[in-house]
Design an enzyme around this catalytic site. Sequence first.
Site, PDB file in Angstrom:
ATOM      1  CE  LYS A  58      -3.940  -2.376   2.065  1.00 44.55           C
ATOM      2  NZ  LYS A  58      -4.412  -2.897   3.810  1.00 44.55           N
ATOM      3  CD  GLN A 102      -3.132  -4.432   6.941  1.00 43.28           C
ATOM      4  OE1 GLN A 102      -3.416  -3.415   5.900  1.00 43.28           O
ATOM      5  NE2 GLN A 102      -4.396  -5.536   6.411  1.00 43.28           N
ATOM      6  CG  ASP A 125     -10.003  -0.113   5.221  1.00 42.06           C
ATOM      7  OD1 ASP A 125      -9.596  -0.549   4.248  1.00 42.06           O
ATOM      8  OD2 ASP A 125      -9.401  -0.687   6.318  1.00 42.06           O
TER       9      ASP A 125
END
Length: 313
Positions: A58, A102, A125
């Site tokens: 990422k 994460q 997200d």
Amino acid sequence: MTFGTEKPRVLDGIAIAAEIKAEVAQQVTEALAQGYTPGLAVILVGEVPASQIYVRSKVKTCGELGIYSEMLTPVAESTTEELLALVDSLNKRDDIDGILIQLPLPAHVDTNKLLDAVLPEKDVDGFHPINAGRLLSGASPDEVLAPCTPAGIIEVLKRSKIAIAGQNAVVIGRSNIVGKPVASMLINESATVTICHSKTKDLPAVTREADILIAAIGRPGFVTADMVKPGATIIDVGINRLDKAEDVERFFPGNEKRREGFEKRGSSIVGDVDPAAFAVSSAFTPVPGGVGALTIAMLMSNTVKAAKLRRKS
Ligand code: NAD
């Protein structure tokens, strides 16, 4: 079995992801011209090898597209309170447009509390209840931060010119990360949507009604050819690791490339759909190289979107 005489179309997630990333890079250039650089903070708690690989990838993609990124790596022993304080400090920073935590987090951390602490406008997200609610209440795709994998699925369908409105879409899997949000997004695109899960009765009878069949289950090769309506579009979200040579041979009989790959790496990847079922479809996303390729591209897209929405630029 094949559908008519046509070979099914392979929906190339890597090519579509490259297209989206090129568009994001262009948007970053425009942001720079307006005097700001979109910024993403990624929080990785502890040392989980798989998560480290995802996070690095990422951060690397941010660099390639001109997005500022910061990787924060609190130790595995960090308490929920310490992590909340970290999220709070990122919420307050003007140079950070997106915050990604994460997952999975260590068992002692209150994951929901942490996800809910991210400002909805920085929630790249798309997991915050406010964003989930906005998606459910039909917000325009330009105005909501939607979860990356479902958003990637919609991009694959749209960019491949596969009709959604009026089609029967069946989603297998009801997770908050994939199943539920993709179902909401398909409803917003005017599909007729059915969500199936582990308690669904006579699943094959339901999936055979699908013009668009989305499998997000987490079970290798679960969807077999008899579950697919001839000519359907199949979106295979599953990423399942095969550790045994006989499983690789079962799903990919006589496939030399797969066999060699397995011998080299000791594992192979298969989706939630038995590759033999793709022959019944008119189009499908392969694994790897399908939906998986889209997730990071959509994260980049969400970061730039969050930056723009926050600045109203
Ligand atoms: P999950 O485990 O949270 O949910 C699985 C869902 O499948 C559940 O809702 C369950 O009800 C349903 N299910 C399980 N067994 C079933 C059965 N026998 N019949 C019908 N339904 C059944 O999984 P998830 O997080 O949604 O992930 C699903 C798959 O997608 C996994 O393979 C995961 O690795 C993959 N995934 C890929 C990406 C990506 O491509 N970037 C992102 C997220 C998840």
